[in-house]
Design a protein around this motif. Sequence first.
Motif, short mmCIF file in Angstrom:
data_model
loop_
_atom_site.label_atom_id
_atom_site.label_comp_id
_atom_site.label_asym_id
_atom_site.label_seq_id
_atom_site.Cartn_x
_atom_site.Cartn_y
_atom_site.Cartn_z
N ILE A 61 11.29 20.42 0.03
CA ILE A 61 9.93 19.94 -0.53
C ILE A 61 10.97 20.34 -1.91
CG2 ILE A 61 8.24 19.22 -0.94
CD1 ILE A 61 8.49 17.71 2.06
N LYS A 62 10.81 19.25 -3.07
CA LYS A 62 11.38 19.74 -4.39
C LYS A 62 9.91 19.01 -5.19
CE LYS A 62 15.25 17.10 -3.81
NZ LYS A 62 16.48 16.77 -4.20
N HIS A 63 9.90 19.27 -6.39
CA HIS A 63 8.85 19.60 -6.90
C HIS A 63 9.66 19.11 -8.13
CE1 HIS A 63 4.73 19.36 -7.68
NE2 HIS A 63 4.66 20.07 -8.26
N ASN A 64 10.11 18.05 -8.67
CA ASN A 64 10.30 18.95 -10.16
C ASN A 64 9.86 16.74 -10.75
OD1 ASN A 64 11.80 17.82 -11.88
ND2 ASN A 64 13.82 18.45 -11.17
N ARG A 65 9.02 17.13 -11.77
CA ARG A 65 8.60 15.92 -12.06
C ARG A 65 9.30 15.20 -12.85
NH1 ARG A 65 5.34 14.91 -8.48
NH2 ARG A 65 2.90 16.71 -8.75
N LYS A 66 9.97 15.87 -13.71
CA LYS A 66 11.18 15.27 -14.58
C LYS A 66 11.94 13.92 -14.25
CE LYS A 66 14.95 15.38 -17.88
NZ LYS A 66 15.31 16.88 -18.91
N HIS A 67 12.66 14.76 -12.23
CA HIS A 67 13.32 13.39 -11.50
C HIS A 67 12.38 12.66 -11.12
CE1 HIS A 67 15.80 13.14 -8.82
NE2 HIS A 67 14.94 13.32 -7.68
N GLN A 68 10.83 12.88 -10.77
CA GLN A 68 10.15 11.94 -10.52
C GLN A 68 9.43 11.10 -11.60
OE1 GLN A 68 6.90 13.91 -8.53
NE2 GLN A 68 5.81 11.92 -8.53
N GLY A 73 11.85 5.31 -12.86
CA GLY A 73 11.99 4.35 -13.55
C GLY A 73 13.14 3.17 -12.86
N HIS A 74 13.95 4.25 -11.58
CA HIS A 74 15.30 3.27 -11.39
C HIS A 74 14.38 2.25 -10.12
CE1 HIS A 74 18.32 5.39 -12.74
NE2 HIS A 74 18.45 6.15 -11.95
N ALA A 75 13.18 2.65 -9.57
CA ALA A 75 12.78 1.77 -8.46
C ALA A 75 11.44 0.98 -9.35
CB ALA A 75 12.17 2.51 -7.46
N GLY A 76 10.77 1.33 -10.59
CA GLY A 76 10.02 0.82 -10.58
C GLY A 76 8.61 0.08 -9.79
N ALA A 82 -0.65 12.89 -9.18
CA ALA A 82 -1.82 13.77 -8.12
C ALA A 82 -1.75 12.24 -6.79
CB ALA A 82 -3.34 13.12 -8.85
N GLU A 83 -1.01 11.85 -6.64
CA GLU A 83 -0.86 11.14 -5.11
C GLU A 83 0.35 12.06 -4.43
OE1 GLU A 83 -1.40 6.92 -4.81
OE2 GLU A 83 -2.77 7.56 -6.83
N TYR A 84 1.47 12.05 -5.15
CA TYR A 84 2.80 13.01 -4.37
C TYR A 84 2.75 14.03 -4.94
CZ TYR A 84 3.36 7.76 -3.63
OH TYR A 84 3.22 7.01 -2.76
N PHE A 85 2.63 15.06 -3.77
CA PHE A 85 3.38 16.72 -3.97
C PHE A 85 4.37 16.66 -4.29
CE2 PHE A 85 5.09 20.64 -2.76
CZ PHE A 85 3.75 21.28 -2.55
N GLY A 86 5.47 15.57 -3.43
CA GLY A 86 7.46 15.51 -4.06
C GLY A 86 7.65 15.50 -3.23
N GLU A 87 9.52 15.82 -3.60
CA GLU A 87 10.03 14.78 -2.82
C GLU A 87 11.48 15.34 -1.93
OE1 GLU A 87 14.97 12.01 -3.99
OE2 GLU A 87 13.72 14.04 -5.20
N VAL A 88 11.43 14.63 -0.52
CA VAL A 88 11.71 15.34 0.80
C VAL A 88 13.29 15.33 0.41
CG1 VAL A 88 12.37 14.65 3.42
CG2 VAL A 88 10.03 14.44 2.29
N GLY A 89 13.87 16.11 0.18
CA GLY A 89 15.70 16.09 0.30
C GLY A 89 16.04 17.13 1.15
N TYR A 90 17.57 17.03 0.59
CA TYR A 90 17.95 18.01 1.34
C TYR A 90 18.09 18.17 3.04
CZ TYR A 90 19.07 19.69 -3.64
OH TYR A 90 18.62 19.78 -4.80
N LEU A 91 18.25 16.76 2.66
CA LEU A 91 17.95 16.70 4.38
C LEU A 91 19.03 15.99 5.31
CD1 LEU A 91 16.33 16.22 7.35
CD2 LEU A 91 16.39 13.96 6.46
N HIS A 92 19.63 17.69 6.22
CA HIS A 92 21.12 16.87 6.90
C HIS A 92 21.50 17.28 8.28
CE1 HIS A 92 25.20 17.13 6.22
NE2 HIS A 92 25.63 18.02 6.80
#
Length: 163
Positions: A61-68, A73-76, A82-92
Amino acid sequence: MTIELTVKPGNEFTADLRKAFEELVLLDPQVQQQGLTARIEAASYLAFLHLDGELVGTNSIKHNRKHQRTIEGHAGVLLPDAEYFGEVGYLHVAEGHRGARLGDLLVLASLAAVQGEGLFATIQSMNIGSRRLFERHGFVGVGKSWPSTKVDDQLILCIRPGK
């Protein structure tokens, strides 16, 4: 068979374990190598799945607000802090261990770690297995897709709002 699933903040794992995590996720061509060591150490949570002592699966679980903000911007689609703790990533999951639903264990561990808070993930559109995995755990695709900079595919934003 012995199964060990460990989840805790990235900086609480030894450097050797974080290096093993890095080596496994670098098998995915989508992962950006530059700065990866620091991103792994800074992860809010890392998950390691060992079978009989062998590392066969990872997640974070990554918590990188700049990346968020970049993903928004990409997804629109807005991903309010306040609603999203972070990103699930590096699932391998290692090649020889796929198809046994080990990814489910890793995703469930991430959900347990954030105790019902909202999460998001970016998934390659052609990775049907990964898309189905996240859908099984309440993630839904939203917004528009955008081209990957690493592989010839589109990325999809999937969200799982908090409870």
